[in-house]
Design a protein around this motif. Structure first.
Motif, PDB file in Angstrom:
ATOM      1  N   UNK A 107       0.824  -1.209   0.000  1.00 42.52           N
ATOM      2  CA  UNK A 107       0.000   0.000   0.000  1.00 42.52           C
ATOM      3  C   UNK A 107       0.858   1.260   0.000  1.00 42.52           C
ATOM      4  N   UNK A 108       1.963   1.235   0.748  1.00 42.09           N
ATOM      5  CA  UNK A 108       2.883   2.380   0.757  1.00 42.09           C
ATOM      6  C   UNK A 108       3.467   2.597  -0.639  1.00 42.09           C
ATOM      7  N   UNK A 109       3.871   1.510  -1.297  1.00 47.24           N
ATOM      8  CA  UNK A 109       4.444   1.610  -2.642  1.00 47.24           C
ATOM      9  C   UNK A 109       3.388   2.087  -3.643  1.00 47.24           C
ATOM     10  N   UNK A 110       2.147   1.586  -3.530  1.00 46.17           N
ATOM     11  CA  UNK A 110       1.069   2.007  -4.431  1.00 46.17           C
ATOM     12  C   UNK A 110       0.791   3.502  -4.272  1.00 46.17           C
ATOM     13  N   UNK A 111       0.695   3.956  -3.024  1.00 41.99           N
ATOM     14  CA  UNK A 111       0.477   5.388  -2.770  1.00 41.99           C
ATOM     15  C   UNK A 111       1.648   6.197  -3.330  1.00 41.99           C
ATOM     16  N   UNK A 112       2.874   5.675  -3.145  1.00 40.96           N
ATOM     17  CA  UNK A 112       4.057   6.342  -3.689  1.00 40.96           C
ATOM     18  C   UNK A 112       4.005   6.433  -5.206  1.00 40.96           C
ATOM     19  N   UNK A 113       3.535   5.368  -5.861  1.00 38.16           N
ATOM     20  CA  UNK A 113       3.411   5.365  -7.325  1.00 38.16           C
ATOM     21  C   UNK A 113       2.402   6.413  -7.788  1.00 38.16           C
ATOM     22  N   UNK A 114       1.269   6.477  -7.100  1.00 34.71           N
ATOM     23  CA  UNK A 114       0.238   7.457  -7.457  1.00 34.71           C
ATOM     24  C   UNK A 114       0.772   8.877  -7.306  1.00 34.71           C
ATOM     25  N   UNK A 115       1.497   9.117  -6.230  1.00 30.67           N
ATOM     26  CA  UNK A 115       2.040  10.453  -5.967  1.00 30.67           C
ATOM     27  C   UNK A 115       3.133  10.824  -6.963  1.00 30.67           C
ATOM     28  N   UNK A 116       4.044   9.902  -7.230  1.00 29.08           N
ATOM     29  CA  UNK A 116       5.149  10.184  -8.149  1.00 29.08           C
ATOM     30  C   UNK A 116       4.659  10.379  -9.581  1.00 29.08           C
TER      31      UNK A 116
END
Length: 234
Positions: A107-116
């Protein structure tokens, strides 16, 4: 009292996995891969649901399935999984405990992908539900791969078809002319997730895609439970 004790067992498994993760550079590097793709998409201005689908699905495959498989296989390699299988912990407690760290990491990586990638999430509740269903499916697949593998290295070998089929199948669709194969590919979890996100962005119906995604998740959990119980009996 029983609930508190059960939560303590789940927490104990989670804490142990967290300590193991901090010492595992291979897993930490693997978790960062989808973020690089998302950052690249952000730099070129690709912010559509169809484009951002790749790093998010890649995050689910890598962080959800591969990391989960590596953590379960590492338990087997260190001969600590046997103790867990024979412990008083129930199937649910073991699955939740072993999946919790992978789920949080994913979930942290997914949120990071959305933000980046600077992606504007369409219909957040339905988008979050699709991520949850995808996460459940890939965590179950990761647990299954870990149970079937003898070593951490072996998870990379037997997990490669999973990454190709569930993570990169869309890349090969343009090279396939057989209509039956194309129809099958359209109902793979990664394709269903992409359909849902594109549908939410364009305002088209996504109910059928959600239904098939639920079936995939239930089927993956059932297969994992069967293999887990067989390993426990063995």
């Amino acid at each position: 009292m029983m609930t508190t004790f059960s939560m303590k067992r789940v927490n104990a498994i989670f804490v142990k996995d967290w300590k193991d993760l901090q010492r595992n550079s291979y897993v930490l590097f693997t978790l960062a891969l989808p973020l690089f793709f998302a950052a690249w998409l952000g730099r070129i201005g690709a912010d559509s649901a169809e484009m951002i689908a790749f790093p998010i699905v890649f995050a689910l495959v890598i962080a959800g399935a591969f990391v989960q498989a590596a953590m379960v296989a590492e338990e087997k390699e260190k001969n600590t999984l046997r103790g867990l299988l024979l412990s008083p912990a129930s199937v649910t407690e073991v699955f939740v405990g072993k999946s919790l760290l992978s789920a949080v990491s994913t979930l942290v990586v997914v949120v990071g992908c959305i933000w980046l990638a600077e992606f504007n999430v369409p219909s957040l509740p339905l988008f979050a539900l699709s991520i949850l269903l995808g996460l459940i499916f890939f965590l179950a697949i990761g647990t299954l791969l870990g149970l079937l593998s003898r070593t951490v290295m072996e998870t990379s070998i037997i997990g490669m078809p999973v990454m190709v089929i569930f993570g990169m199948s869309s890349m090969f669709k343009s090279m396939i002319t057989n209509e039956t194969i194309l129809t099958v590919l359209d109902y793979l979890p990664n394709e269903l997730l992409t359909k849902i996100w594109v549908g939410l962005e364009s305002g088209t119906a996504v109910g059928e895609s959600f239904l098939f995604l639920v079936l995939w998740a239930v089927g993956a959990i059932a297969a994992t439970v069967i293999v887990y119980r067989k390993r426990r009996m063995d």
